[in-house]
Design a protein around this motif. Structure first.
Motif, PDB file in Angstrom:
ATOM      1  N   GLU A 120      -5.647 -18.736   4.341  1.00 17.73           N
ATOM      2  CA  GLU A 120      -5.455 -18.582   5.782  1.00 17.73           C
ATOM      3  C   GLU A 120      -6.109 -19.713   6.563  1.00 17.73           C
ATOM      4  O   GLU A 120      -5.528 -20.306   7.457  1.00 17.73           O
ATOM      5  CB  GLU A 120      -6.034 -17.249   6.265  1.00 17.73           C
ATOM      6  CG  GLU A 120      -5.179 -16.049   5.939  1.00 17.73           C
ATOM      7  CD  GLU A 120      -5.411 -15.521   4.549  1.00 17.73           C
ATOM      8  OE1 GLU A 120      -6.150 -16.192   3.792  1.00 17.73           O
ATOM      9  OE2 GLU A 120      -4.850 -14.466   4.203  1.00 17.73           O
ATOM     10  N   ASP A 173      -7.686  -1.600  -0.741  1.00 20.29           N
ATOM     11  CA  ASP A 173      -8.350  -2.147   0.445  1.00 20.29           C
ATOM     12  C   ASP A 173      -7.585  -3.403   0.859  1.00 20.29           C
ATOM     13  O   ASP A 173      -8.008  -4.529   0.600  1.00 20.29           O
ATOM     14  CB  ASP A 173      -9.814  -2.476   0.154  1.00 20.29           C
ATOM     15  CG  ASP A 173     -10.553  -2.949   1.394  1.00 20.29           C
ATOM     16  OD1 ASP A 173     -10.012  -2.785   2.499  1.00 20.29           O
ATOM     17  OD2 ASP A 173     -11.672  -3.501   1.260  1.00 20.29           O
ATOM     18  N   LEU A 174      -6.437  -3.186   1.490  1.00 15.56           N
ATOM     19  CA  LEU A 174      -5.568  -4.292   1.888  1.00 15.56           C
ATOM     20  C   LEU A 174      -5.572  -4.420   3.410  1.00 15.56           C
ATOM     21  O   LEU A 174      -5.543  -3.418   4.130  1.00 15.56           O
ATOM     22  CB  LEU A 174      -4.142  -4.057   1.390  1.00 15.56           C
ATOM     23  CG  LEU A 174      -3.975  -3.980  -0.139  1.00 15.56           C
ATOM     24  CD1 LEU A 174      -2.529  -3.672  -0.485  1.00 15.56           C
ATOM     25  CD2 LEU A 174      -4.421  -5.281  -0.799  1.00 15.56           C
ATOM     26  N   LYS A 175      -5.601  -5.666   3.882  1.00 17.40           N
ATOM     27  CA  LYS A 175      -5.649  -5.933   5.315  1.00 17.40           C
ATOM     28  C   LYS A 175      -4.256  -6.072   5.930  1.00 17.40           C
ATOM     29  O   LYS A 175      -4.128  -6.224   7.129  1.00 17.40           O
ATOM     30  CB  LYS A 175      -6.436  -7.227   5.584  1.00 17.40           C
ATOM     31  CG  LYS A 175      -7.747  -7.328   4.835  1.00 17.40           C
ATOM     32  CD  LYS A 175      -8.703  -6.206   5.187  1.00 17.40           C
ATOM     33  CE  LYS A 175     -10.026  -6.394   4.426  1.00 17.40           C
ATOM     34  NZ  LYS A 175     -10.966  -5.283   4.653  1.00 17.40           N
ATOM     35  N   SER A 179       0.824  -1.215   0.000  1.00 20.41           N
ATOM     36  CA  SER A 179       0.000   0.000   0.000  1.00 20.41           C
ATOM     37  C   SER A 179       0.853   1.257   0.000  1.00 20.41           C
ATOM     38  O   SER A 179       0.599   2.208  -0.756  1.00 20.41           O
ATOM     39  CB  SER A 179      -0.943  -0.001   1.210  1.00 20.41           C
ATOM     40  OG  SER A 179      -1.869  -1.057   1.148  1.00 20.41           O
ATOM     41  N   GLN A 220      -8.239  -5.153  -4.005  1.00 14.69           N
ATOM     42  CA  GLN A 220      -9.121  -5.512  -2.900  1.00 14.69           C
ATOM     43  C   GLN A 220      -8.679  -6.855  -2.316  1.00 14.69           C
ATOM     44  O   GLN A 220      -8.498  -7.823  -3.047  1.00 14.69           O
ATOM     45  CB  GLN A 220     -10.576  -5.621  -3.377  1.00 14.69           C
ATOM     46  CG  GLN A 220     -11.090  -4.403  -4.141  1.00 14.69           C
ATOM     47  CD  GLN A 220     -11.223  -3.184  -3.272  1.00 14.69           C
ATOM     48  OE1 GLN A 220     -11.541  -3.303  -2.086  1.00 14.69           O
ATOM     49  NE2 GLN A 220     -11.005  -1.999  -3.838  1.00 14.69           N
ATOM     50  N   GLU A 221      -8.556  -6.886  -0.998  1.00  9.43           N
ATOM     51  CA  GLU A 221      -8.191  -8.124  -0.299  1.00  9.43           C
ATOM     52  C   GLU A 221      -9.359  -8.569   0.567  1.00  9.43           C
ATOM     53  O   GLU A 221      -9.804  -7.846   1.459  1.00  9.43           O
ATOM     54  CB  GLU A 221      -6.949  -7.901   0.569  1.00  9.43           C
ATOM     55  CG  GLU A 221      -6.549  -9.137   1.359  1.00  9.43           C
ATOM     56  CD  GLU A 221      -5.420  -8.865   2.332  1.00  9.43           C
ATOM     57  OE1 GLU A 221      -5.031  -9.800   3.066  1.00  9.43           O
ATOM     58  OE2 GLU A 221      -4.935  -7.714   2.373  1.00  9.43           O
ATOM     59  N   SER A 222      -9.877  -9.771   0.298  1.00  7.60           N
ATOM     60  CA  SER A 222     -10.938 -10.345   1.120  1.00  7.60           C
ATOM     61  C   SER A 222     -10.363 -11.502   1.924  1.00  7.60           C
ATOM     62  O   SER A 222      -9.151 -11.746   1.921  1.00  7.60           O
ATOM     63  CB  SER A 222     -12.091 -10.824   0.229  1.00  7.60           C
ATOM     64  OG  SER A 222     -11.671 -11.872  -0.618  1.00  7.60           O
ATOM     65  N   LYS A 223     -11.238 -12.231   2.593  1.00  4.41           N
ATOM     66  CA  LYS A 223     -10.771 -13.312   3.458  1.00  4.41           C
ATOM     67  C   LYS A 223     -10.131 -14.439   2.672  1.00  4.41           C
ATOM     68  O   LYS A 223      -9.192 -15.081   3.140  1.00  4.41           O
ATOM     69  CB  LYS A 223     -11.942 -13.848   4.279  1.00  4.41           C
ATOM     70  CG  LYS A 223     -11.555 -14.914   5.291  1.00  4.41           C
ATOM     71  CD  LYS A 223     -12.758 -15.340   6.101  1.00  4.41           C
ATOM     72  CE  LYS A 223     -12.371 -16.416   7.120  1.00  4.41           C
ATOM     73  NZ  LYS A 223     -13.533 -16.865   7.908  1.00  4.41           N
ATOM     74  N   GLN A 240      -2.214  -8.614   5.327  1.00  6.35           N
ATOM     75  CA  GLN A 240      -1.991 -10.023   5.633  1.00  6.35           C
ATOM     76  C   GLN A 240      -1.352 -10.782   4.474  1.00  6.35           C
ATOM     77  O   GLN A 240      -1.316 -12.007   4.476  1.00  6.35           O
ATOM     78  CB  GLN A 240      -3.328 -10.688   6.003  1.00  6.35           C
ATOM     79  CG  GLN A 240      -4.005 -10.052   7.214  1.00  6.35           C
ATOM     80  CD  GLN A 240      -5.383 -10.627   7.478  1.00  6.35           C
ATOM     81  OE1 GLN A 240      -5.923 -11.358   6.655  1.00  6.35           O
ATOM     82  NE2 GLN A 240      -5.951 -10.309   8.620  1.00  6.35           N
TER      83      GLN A 240
END
Length: 346
Positions: free
Chosen positions: A338, A237-239, A214, A275-278, A241
């Motif tokens: 994960e 939209d990065l977590k 980011s 975009q990062e989702s689960k 992880q």
């Protein structure tokens, strides 16, 4: 093609129900003609026939819809898996016909997810190994550049300095030689400048050093757009992880996509979304350029092959969506594992 098969299945089933109703009505009519079945009022016969046909059509449509929904569920799940969403599982059903198919689909998806997870781990390890090798190569390159600077630019600058130092005395004692020395100074300075530019051109900035993806994109993307006359829109939209290997590959893919836009598209506006989702990471790079027809796209053009190889190393997929005059979109899907890792560790 798949939707055509699903539709034909529903309508074929409805056709068989309708055929059954027509045959039933035909049997009733034949029985009435041979006096095996006696219907005193002809209007009652018409009601019988109409009722049978309508009833079979309704039942056939309901049965077709029920089967259609089960097939649609299977089709939708297959599409999601094909797009990289390997977390899709079909719930169990009491319909024994589809229970076996759903179970096989879930077991197949489990196997694919495990293989993609292993592929991603191997890909990350490969990237890590390459990074270590690259670090050694950088050190060696620095040594080479130091030698080149000493053997070329440094010597040229020393010669310029000596010539410039002697110029006042030459102009004082032999003014006619002053012009020649000035020409030599200009030539030597031009040579030193060219050599310095050649050495600088060999250097490549390490944008991700000591930075997250980011942070690197927030700095690099606006600068790149400004340098190339583009209006850029960025949505991250990065977590936080993602592994270093995944971040590195995504950054290289973005650089490749942006370079292609500058070289080929003639675009004015570029949009970058990450975009990062689960369970997955989705990258999209779009432009408003001239686009192209996929039917005439040359193999390997627009850097798709390179981007696809980078995505596939991590178990992902890459696609280009473009039409002439409608711009181009590069879309990358990278799965995340994960939950799988936690399950294995426990």
């Amino acid at each position: 093609m798949m939707m055509k098969v699903l539709k034909s299945t529903k309508w074929e089933l409805l056709f068989y129900f309708l055929l059954t109703g027509v045959l039933t009505a035909g049997i009733l009519y034949a029985g009435n003609s041979t006096d095996y079945i006696v219907v005193s009022d002809p209007r009652v016969w018409i009601y019988y026939v109409a009722g049978i046909v309508v009833f079979t059509v309704v039942i056939g449509y309901i049965a077709g819809q029920r089967i259609q929904r089960r097939l649609d569920l299977l089709h939708l799940s297959m599409l999601q898996v094909a797009k990289g969403n390997l977390s899709v599982r079909i719930p169990e059903t009491t319909d024994m016909t589809f229970a076996g198919i759903y179970g096989e689909f879930n077991r197949m998806t489990d196997a694919v997810e495990k293989k993609m997870h292993l592929l991603q781990v191997l890909g990350e390890q490969e990237v890590t190994n390459k990074e270590q090798a690259a670090e050694k190569a950088v050190l060696e390159e620095r040594r080479r550049l130091a030698r080149d600077l000493h053997d070329t630019v440094s010597q040229q600058l020393f010669a310029v300095h000596m010539a410039a130092s002697s110029l006042p005395k030459i102009l004082e004692n032999r003014p006619e030689q002053g012009g020649k020395v000035m020409d030599q100074l200009i030539q030597m300075s031009n040579t030193a400048q060219k050599q310095m530019r050649a050495l600088i051109a060999q250097l490549r900035p390490m944008e991700l050093v000591d930075k997250s993806l980011s942070q690197a994109l927030d700095q690099w993307f606006p600068d790149y757009c400004r340098q190339n006359g583009l209006k850029g829109i960025i949505d991250l939209d990065l977590k936080g992880q993602l592994s270093e290997a995944i971040e590195h590959q995504l950054f290289l893919i973005i650089q490749e996509a942006m370079a292609n836009i500058v070289k080929h598209s003639g675009a004015k506006l570029v949009s970058l979304a990450l975009q990062e989702s689960k369970r997955q990471v989705v990258l999209s790079v779009s432009d408003d350029g001239q686009g192209f027809s996929s039917s005439v796209q040359k193999q390997g053009s627009y850097g798709l092959s390179t981007m696809r190889e980078r995505a596939e190393k991590l178990g992902g997929t890459a696609e280009i969506i473009s039409k002439p005059g409608a711009g181009t979109t590069v879309r990358i899907h990278i799965p995340k594992f994960e939950d799988v890792r936690k399950g294995e560790e426990s």
